[in-house]
Write an enzyme that holds these catalytic residues in place. Structure first.
Site, PDB file in Angstrom:
ATOM      1  N   GLY A   1      48.047  37.244  44.268  1.00 38.07           N
ATOM      2  CA  GLY A   1      47.651  38.571  43.826  1.00 38.07           C
ATOM      3  C   GLY A   1      46.267  38.557  43.224  1.00 38.07           C
ATOM      4  O   GLY A   1      45.718  37.490  42.919  1.00 38.07           O
TER       5      GLY A   1
ATOM      6  N   GLN B   1      39.323  41.273  37.953  1.00 42.61           N
ATOM      7  CA  GLN B   1      39.013  39.870  38.279  1.00 42.61           C
ATOM      8  C   GLN B   1      37.793  39.734  39.185  1.00 42.61           C
ATOM      9  O   GLN B   1      37.277  38.631  39.362  1.00 42.61           O
ATOM     10  CB  GLN B   1      40.217  39.193  38.951  1.00 42.61           C
TER      11      GLN B   1
ATOM     12  N   CYS C   1      46.564  31.668  37.897  1.00 45.71           N
ATOM     13  CA  CYS C   1      45.720  32.859  37.939  1.00 45.71           C
ATOM     14  C   CYS C   1      44.362  32.453  38.501  1.00 45.71           C
ATOM     15  O   CYS C   1      43.818  31.424  38.101  1.00 45.71           O
ATOM     16  CB  CYS C   1      45.564  33.424  36.520  1.00 45.71           C
ATOM     17  N   LEU C   2      43.830  33.245  39.439  1.00 45.28           N
ATOM     18  CA  LEU C   2      42.535  32.891  40.035  1.00 45.28           C
ATOM     19  C   LEU C   2      41.425  32.826  38.993  1.00 45.28           C
ATOM     20  O   LEU C   2      40.419  32.158  39.196  1.00 45.28           O
ATOM     21  CB  LEU C   2      42.169  33.885  41.143  1.00 45.28           C
TER      22      LEU C   2
ATOM     23  N   HIS D   1      52.189  40.442  36.560  1.00 46.84           N
ATOM     24  CA  HIS D   1      50.981  39.667  36.242  1.00 46.84           C
ATOM     25  C   HIS D   1      49.727  40.497  36.529  1.00 46.84           C
ATOM     26  O   HIS D   1      48.812  40.571  35.700  1.00 46.84           O
ATOM     27  CB  HIS D   1      50.997  38.378  37.076  1.00 46.84           C
ATOM     28  N   GLU D   2      49.687  41.137  37.706  1.00 46.83           N
ATOM     29  CA  GLU D   2      48.488  41.886  38.085  1.00 46.83           C
ATOM     30  C   GLU D   2      48.337  43.163  37.248  1.00 46.83           C
ATOM     31  O   GLU D   2      47.221  43.541  36.886  1.00 46.83           O
ATOM     32  CB  GLU D   2      48.500  42.229  39.583  1.00 46.83           C
TER      33      GLU D   2
ATOM     34  N   HIS E   1      46.661  42.449  34.052  1.00 46.95           N
ATOM     35  CA  HIS E   1      45.197  42.349  34.160  1.00 46.95           C
ATOM     36  C   HIS E   1      44.521  43.704  33.919  1.00 46.95           C
ATOM     37  O   HIS E   1      43.418  43.767  33.380  1.00 46.95           O
ATOM     38  CB  HIS E   1      44.789  41.865  35.563  1.00 46.95           C
TER      39      HIS E   1
HETATM   40 CO    CO Z   1      45.703  36.587  37.274  1.00 51.38          CO
END
Ligand code: CO
Length: 178
Positions: free
Chosen positions: A45, A50, A93-94, A135-136, A139
């Site tokens: 995701g 991000q 997480c990226l 999670h997203e 963000h």
């Molecule tokens: Co993340």
């Protein structure tokens, strides 16, 4: 749209994103760009902040790492409207390459959102899809896996990320992350 992943502690990751009102070409370009980035890094995701864009847009693809099975989903203005159960997942997480944190979340969620055309959609997820959605959406409110860590782990992660930011420079490659 050439988008780059923002790495912790980039301050943009802490901002609250604003709702999308215009379902125009710019939004579609952002959505396409986000899916490209998510696939390039094999992320499950990705949220718009991000890539430095403070809009309530998330992308999810549970099969990012299997090019023949990819099925990206874009959710605009997503809101959790129902939850059930509990699940603990070791999340990546990226924006935190190589870092993982066990987080307890709802095992099932129902999310109301819009697609890039502005039509209302409902997504129901359990397991990894439920985790990825939560999670997203975190963000979009500036909430990160960091916030679920203990005091000691936060210290460790801070210094590790400092090192990593120097090593990675502007771009990086990694495996499957959220
Ligand atoms: Co993340």
């Amino acid at each position: 749209m050439e988008l780059k992943i923002r790495i912790f502690p980039d301050p943009v990751l802490r901002e609250k994103s604003v709702s999308v009102e215009e379902f125009d070409g710019e939004l579609k370009e952002l959505a396409t760009g986000m899916v490209d980035v998510m696939h390039r890094y094999c992320g499950v995701g990705l949220a718009a902040p991000q890539v430095g864009i403070l809009k309530r847009v998330i992308a999810i693809d549970l099969f990012s790492d299997q090019p023949q099975n990819r099925s990206p989903m874009i959710l605009v203005n997503p809101v959790v409207t129902a939850r059930e159960g509990e699940i603990v997942w070791n999340e990546g997480c990226l924006s935190f390459p190589g870092i993982y944190q066990e987080i307890k979340r709802s095992e099932k969620v129902r999310v109301k959102a819009q697609n890039v055309e502005g039509d209302e959609i409902v997504v129901e997820g359990e397991g990894l899809l439920s985790v990825a959605l939560q999670h997203e959406i975190d963000h979009l409110d500036g909430v990160l896996i960091y916030d679920y860590m203990s005091f000691l782990k936060r210290k460790l992660v801070k210094s590790e990320m400092k090192k990593k930011r120097r090593q990675l420079g502007k771009d990086y490659e990694l495996g499957r992350e959220l």
